[in-house]
Design a protein around this motif. Structure first.
Motif, mmCIF file in Angstrom:
data_model
loop_
_atom_site.group_PDB
_atom_site.id
_atom_site.type_symbol
_atom_site.label_atom_id
_atom_site.label_comp_id
_atom_site.label_asym_id
_atom_site.label_seq_id
_atom_site.Cartn_x
_atom_site.Cartn_y
_atom_site.Cartn_z
ATOM 1 N N ILE A 9 12.930 9.906 -10.756
ATOM 2 C CA ILE A 9 12.431 9.345 -9.504
ATOM 3 C C ILE A 9 12.798 7.876 -9.417
ATOM 4 C CG2 ILE A 9 10.340 8.859 -8.164
ATOM 5 C CD1 ILE A 9 8.994 11.136 -9.700
ATOM 6 N N ALA A 10 13.301 7.475 -8.268
ATOM 7 C CA ALA A 10 13.541 6.052 -8.050
ATOM 8 C C ALA A 10 12.818 5.615 -6.791
ATOM 9 C CB ALA A 10 15.037 5.778 -7.935
ATOM 10 N N VAL A 11 11.911 4.670 -6.965
ATOM 11 C CA VAL A 11 11.202 4.083 -5.836
ATOM 12 C C VAL A 11 11.891 2.767 -5.542
ATOM 13 C CG1 VAL A 11 8.981 3.140 -5.097
ATOM 14 C CG2 VAL A 11 9.040 5.131 -6.600
ATOM 15 N N ARG A 12 12.274 2.543 -4.292
ATOM 16 C CA ARG A 12 12.999 1.315 -3.966
ATOM 17 C C ARG A 12 12.388 0.577 -2.780
ATOM 18 N NH1 ARG A 12 14.310 1.590 -8.114
ATOM 19 N NH2 ARG A 12 16.284 2.048 -9.131
ATOM 20 N N GLY A 13 11.944 -0.620 -3.054
ATOM 21 C CA GLY A 13 11.482 -1.507 -1.975
ATOM 22 C C GLY A 13 10.343 -0.958 -1.137
ATOM 23 N N VAL A 14 9.497 -0.143 -1.743
ATOM 24 C CA VAL A 14 8.436 0.480 -0.964
ATOM 25 C C VAL A 14 7.331 -0.518 -0.609
ATOM 26 C CG1 VAL A 14 6.466 2.055 -1.204
ATOM 27 C CG2 VAL A 14 8.787 2.876 -1.603
ATOM 28 N N GLY A 15 6.902 -0.491 0.638
ATOM 29 C CA GLY A 15 5.827 -1.368 1.097
ATOM 30 C C GLY A 15 4.933 -0.648 2.075
ATOM 31 N N LYS A 16 3.712 -1.120 2.188
ATOM 32 C CA LYS A 16 2.762 -0.496 3.105
ATOM 33 C C LYS A 16 1.769 -1.539 3.602
ATOM 34 C CE LYS A 16 0.326 2.746 5.089
ATOM 35 N NZ LYS A 16 0.894 3.529 6.203
ATOM 36 N N SER A 17 1.526 -1.529 4.897
ATOM 37 C CA SER A 17 0.506 -2.426 5.455
ATOM 38 C C SER A 17 -0.490 -1.622 6.249
ATOM 39 C CB SER A 17 1.133 -3.434 6.421
ATOM 40 O OG SER A 17 2.237 -4.041 5.849
ATOM 41 N N TYR A 18 -1.712 -2.107 6.267
ATOM 42 C CA TYR A 18 -2.720 -1.543 7.152
ATOM 43 C C TYR A 18 -3.103 -2.593 8.166
ATOM 44 C CZ TYR A 18 -3.404 2.573 4.259
ATOM 45 O OH TYR A 18 -3.233 3.746 3.590
ATOM 46 N N SER A 19 -2.956 -2.286 9.429
ATOM 47 C CA SER A 19 -3.223 -3.222 10.516
ATOM 48 C C SER A 19 -2.765 -4.625 10.159
ATOM 49 C CB SER A 19 -4.696 -3.239 10.913
ATOM 50 O OG SER A 19 -5.497 -2.415 10.135
ATOM 51 N N GLY A 20 -1.524 -4.726 9.744
ATOM 52 C CA GLY A 20 -0.936 -6.039 9.523
ATOM 53 C C GLY A 20 -1.221 -6.650 8.168
ATOM 54 N N VAL A 21 -2.101 -6.048 7.388
ATOM 55 C CA VAL A 21 -2.373 -6.591 6.061
ATOM 56 C C VAL A 21 -1.571 -5.789 5.036
ATOM 57 C CG1 VAL A 21 -4.118 -7.096 4.324
ATOM 58 C CG2 VAL A 21 -4.689 -7.244 6.746
ATOM 59 N N SER A 22 -0.729 -6.491 4.308
ATOM 60 C CA SER A 22 0.130 -5.798 3.362
ATOM 61 C C SER A 22 -0.648 -5.446 2.095
ATOM 62 C CB SER A 22 1.314 -6.704 3.024
ATOM 63 O OG SER A 22 1.955 -6.227 1.872
ATOM 64 N N VAL A 23 -0.687 -4.168 1.734
ATOM 65 C CA VAL A 23 -1.414 -3.773 0.534
ATOM 66 C C VAL A 23 -0.464 -3.329 -0.580
ATOM 67 C CG1 VAL A 23 -3.474 -3.135 1.806
ATOM 68 C CG2 VAL A 23 -1.788 -1.383 1.293
ATOM 69 N N LEU A 24 0.812 -3.216 -0.240
ATOM 70 C CA LEU A 24 1.806 -2.821 -1.239
ATOM 71 C C LEU A 24 3.116 -3.446 -0.774
ATOM 72 C CD1 LEU A 24 1.353 -0.957 -3.650
ATOM 73 C CD2 LEU A 24 2.300 0.927 -2.333
ATOM 74 N N HIS A 25 3.773 -4.213 -1.653
ATOM 75 C CA HIS A 25 5.038 -4.749 -1.185
ATOM 76 C C HIS A 25 6.165 -4.636 -2.189
ATOM 77 C CE1 HIS A 25 1.685 -7.694 -1.215
ATOM 78 N NE2 HIS A 25 2.216 -7.972 -2.384
ATOM 79 N N ASP A 26 7.289 -4.211 -1.672
ATOM 80 C CA ASP A 26 8.551 -4.265 -2.383
ATOM 81 C C ASP A 26 8.444 -3.690 -3.803
ATOM 82 O OD1 ASP A 26 11.157 -4.761 -2.315
ATOM 83 O OD2 ASP A 26 11.036 -6.896 -2.832
#
Ligand code: ATP
Ligand code: MG
Lengths: 503, 330
Positions: A9-26
């Protein structure tokens, strides 16, 4: 166990925000086939979020995944299952009203000409149960099962789906000591058979013992991936919180001589619980140990009046609680932090503040109206003392990470300033640093004269926290052990082996 | 609450954006209402006349009151299908008592009857432990049956001498609005405050969101439900008085089926049928939206045979939109 080989498995540059607040980046992460990969971090670091992305439960806003070098889209749990990934989530995802059998083969029942063939499923399940060494009744409804067993059902389901990658979000948080050992052994077996396991846990020793490599997340960023053999709990914690901290459990202060008995129970009986007697003095912390199904949780519920005992009495300050119910118990100064946040503890769609204030509403009102400023202050203070990390106290509590929800549940009952605090699994899902903090809090409360009864599947925690540990087996007290008893002795007593027989 | 963790990772605008997103999610349905109002104002020159607006609000009063009762029940996790039967029965009681005493006493009797019927419904549901949908469906049949028994199936009228007084809810009052409108607005305002500001309101949400957690927090789940049904009963009785006052009579078939329109209005307004979420003002918005469609059909001279279809589509649209907005911010 799995017909095909697990992909790399390769995870690349994954990010996630909730209503504009980033909870997971790069996030960049590589996981080899058949590897056991640990994932650690503070509450709210983004561990569950990352797993949910892998499991297709939520979509990343940025980045992508590839399996064996091939770009894949995992847009739904269905996609994930297709790729052989199975997520065992922190909250559990069983259908409560269905049997174990139906849950394991949920939507994948064996069928012949459109008719479900329970016979074939039963055989498959028996095979799976044998490989895993679990003991579950295929026909039991899952909502009647202890959480630990529900967990096993989820694992069986992953296996039934032929998962080649199993992502487990804090699977051991709900397990008793020996069940943990079994699970870790199972993880090793699965990995040896080529299944990739991604394991989130706040038990660092456990992660170190089973994982090949460990990734640390902090504030949504990947801090470092370490080889398990070359690191230590101390180093991991350092990376998790970003500085060196002490994670020593505090010792409770000795109970003053002549401290009065605050809580007493005599001959409590109902269902599983078969004649429990206990006494707790002001300032004392009583631990209750036992296997899953030994009646620990049930005993706490009887003490609180969540279920009414068919026999026996509960006394607070020498006064029998008549018409025993949560209301009368609360009026007498008793509080219960229940076992399950989702089912018994929190109103998930309401705000953090509302949840925390819920059990003490009548303490802050003018006539029928809620005193909102007073509530805000009170909630703010208590949230600070247990360190709830929420961006917005008005946000629904379901948007908090698991550990922060646990702290909120704790805060809700502390706000009542109870005389007797009953706690079922005080630190379930709480990170290492916060756990120490909660221990400090509990010992502090006891030092101020609170009587505490605490159930925990974690024997070490129980022994560190309690003045005495009461062991239950099949709903009956089988012994009481003072502080300083070795965990082995308590475990042996819980199992009923003779070497552990008390004084 | 410690606010120092998340913002560390987020730019300041992100916070504003999040608040904006929250608002969108909360007030999407208001935007829909405003759009329809603007559309009607532009496309007709009769919509924005005071006569039409007074009329519109008067028409909203009945369904608005029922939707408010429905909303309060739904927030607490129950459905009240007795609403229209309670409406009929308490209006009939109001008229009959009015005949032997006087109109005002009769009206008071109607409200008391509504509360009592709500109490009975609630007690039946709570004690029997039956799902509220089934429990209230059965109870509503009993109430309708009682209404038939009391009236012998006939229409009941107030005494001729008091017929004019009985029509008082149709009289113009403050700002030229009808008395019915004023009563509706006052009641809804009071209930909005009760639900959003009182400890009862807090408990209502908690019970609907997670009854077991509420019970373990020392809340009497049963009495919260009974209270919710009683409020709904009073709302129904008031709605019944408005209808009876307008018609100058009451009968056992009054407002038949309107409990479903009321639930529809509550849901269109954005109250989740799962319980634990929602607000009284949403009932108002939902009721206004449904009424506006009927009004629009009239004003635009459209054939009313399409009205139901459009109303149904609108409900689907509103609910889908609501779901979508909520999901996006999760
Ligand atoms: N649906 C949501 N809406 C808004 N914020 C969310 C949502 N889900 C998670 N978050 C936020 O994302 C952050 C990361 O949460 P996550 O559940 O991944 O943490 P975690 O590392 O699993 O923590 P824990 O150890 O407590 O389980 C938290 O700050 C949380 O409040
Ligand atoms: Mg988590």
């Amino acid at each position: 166990m799995s017909s095909q080989k697990a992909p790399s498995i390769a995870v690349r540059g994954v990010g996630k925000s909730y209503s504009g607040v980033s909870v997971l980046h790069d996030i960049d992460l590589d996981i080899a086939p058949g590897e056991v990969h640990g994932l650690v971090g503070e509450n709210g670091a983004g561990k569950s979020t990352l797993l949910k992305i892998l499991g297709g439960a939520i979509k990343a806003d940025a980045g992508g995944l590839s399996f064996d070098g091939e770009q894949v889209t995992v847009g739904s749990p269905r996609d994930a299952i297709k790729h052989g990934i199975s997520l065992i989530s922190q909250e559990g995802a069983l259908v409560p009203a269905l049997s174990v059998l139906d849950n394991v083969f949920l939507a994948r029942w064996s069928h012949r000409g459109g008719l479900v063939s329970a016979r074939a499923d039963r055989k498959r399940l028996a095979g799976l149960i044998e490989t895993t060494g679990f003991t579950v009744d295929p026909d039991a409804r899952v909502d009647g099962l202890p959480i630990g067993v529900q967990q096993q059902v989820e694992i069986l389901r992953s296996l039934a789906r032929g998962a080649r990658v199993i992502a487990m979000d804090e699977p051991t948080a709900v397990l008793a000591e020996h069940e943990k050992e079994n699970l870790l052994a199972l993880i090793r077996t699965l990995a040896a058979g080529g299944t990739t396991i991604i394991l989130v846990s706040h038990f660092l020793e456990e992660v170190l013992s089973v994982a090949d490599r460990i990734t640390v997340l902090r504030d949504g960023a990947l801090i470092r991936t370490l080889t398990a053999g070359e690191t230590s709990p101390r180093e991991l914690v350092g990376h998790m919180v970003g500085r060196e901290i002490d994670v020593l459990y505090p010792d409770p202060q000795p109970v003053p001589d002549g401290a009065p008995v605050v809580l007493a129970a005599r001959g409590l009986r109902r269902g599983l619980v078969n004649g429990v007697d206990l006494e707790v003095r002001a300032g004392e912390i009583l631990g209750i140990a036992g296997l899953v199904g030994s009646g620990r949780t049930e005993t706490l519920r009887l003490l609180f009046g969540a279920d009414r005992a068919t026999d026996g009495v509960v006394e607070v300050d020498g006064v029998t609680l008549a018409q025993h119910s949560p209301r009368t118990a609360m009026a007498a100064g008793v509080a219960l932090v229940p076992e399950s946040r989702k089912e018994q503890g929190l109103v998930m769609q309401r705000s953090v503040a509302e949840n925390v204030a819920l059990s003490s509403l009548s303490g802050r009102r003018t006539g029928p109206f809620v005193k909102r400023p007073a509530e805000k202050t009170a909630v703010g203070e208590i949230a600070k003392s247990v360190d709830i990390r929420a961006a917005d106290p008005e946000a629904p509590i379901e948007t908090l990470s698991g550990g922060n929800q646990q702290k909120a549940l704790f805060a809700k009952w502390l706000l009542r300033k109870p005389k007797v605090l009953l706690i079922d699994e005080p630190t379930r899902g709480v990170d290492v640093a916060a756990k120490t903090q909660i221990h400090h809090l509990i010992t502090g409360l006891a030092a101020d004269g609170m009587a505490v009864v605490c159930v925990s599947s974690e024997i070490e925690e129980l022994l560190a926290l309690s003045h005495r540990v009461l062991v239950l087996r099949h709903g009956e007290p089988v012994g009481e052990y003072p502080r300083g008893t070795s965990p082995e002795v308590v475990i042996a007593a819980a199992f009923g082996s003779h070497e552990g027989e008390p004084r | 609450m410690s606010v120092d963790t998340l913002p560390k990772t987020a730019a300041p605008e992100a916070g504003n954006m999040s608040r904006l997103a929250f608002r969108m999610r909360d007030y999407g349905i208001v935007a829909a209402l405003v759009i329809i109002v603007i559309a009607l104002s532009v496309s007709t020159d009769t919509f924005l006349t005071s006569g039409n607006l007074v009329n519109l609000l008067d028409q909203t009063a009945v369904i608005g009151l029922l939707a408010t009762g429905a909303t309060i029940c739904i927030i607490s996790g129950v459905f009240d299908l007795t609403a229209s039967a309670t409406l009929a029965l308490s209006a009939i009681i109001g008229v009959q008592v009015g005949r032997v005493t006087d109109v005002y006493v009769g009206m008071l009797a109607a409200v008391v009857a509504g509360a009592l019927l709500g109490f009975v419904t609630g007690t039946v549901v709570v004690r029997s432990g039956v799902n509220s949908f089934v429990g209230t469906l059965a109870t509503s049949m009993v109430y309708r049956g009682l209404a038939v028994m009391v009236t012998g199936g006939a229409i009941v009228y107030p005494l001729t001498a008091s017929a004019e007084t009985f029509g008082m809810l149709t009289w113009p009052s403050l700002f030229g609005l009808t008395s019915a409108t004023i009563m509706f607005v006052v009641v809804v305002a009071i209930l909005a405050v009760v639900v959003s500001r009182t400890t009862f309101g807090r408990r209502l949400y908690a019970v609907g969101g997670n009854a077991e957690a509420a019970r373990l927090s020392g809340i009497r789940v049963g009495s919260i439900h009974v209270t919710a049904f009683m409020i709904s009963g009073v709302c129904s009785a008031l709605a019944g008085l408005i209808l009876a006052s307008r018609a100058g009579s009451a009968q056992s078939t009054m407002a038949s089926g309107m409990e479903l329109t009321a639930i529809a209005a509550a849901v269109v307004g954005g109250t989740s049928i799962l319980g634990g979420e929602g607000a009284v003002w949403r009932a108002l918005v939902g009721a206004l939206l449904l009424t506006l469609i009927g009004n629009g059909f009239n004003l635009l001279g459209w054939d009313t045979i399409y009205q139901q279809v459009l109303q149904g589509l609108l409900i689907l649209f509103a609910v889908t939109m609501d779901r979508w907005l909520r999901k996006r911010t999760r």
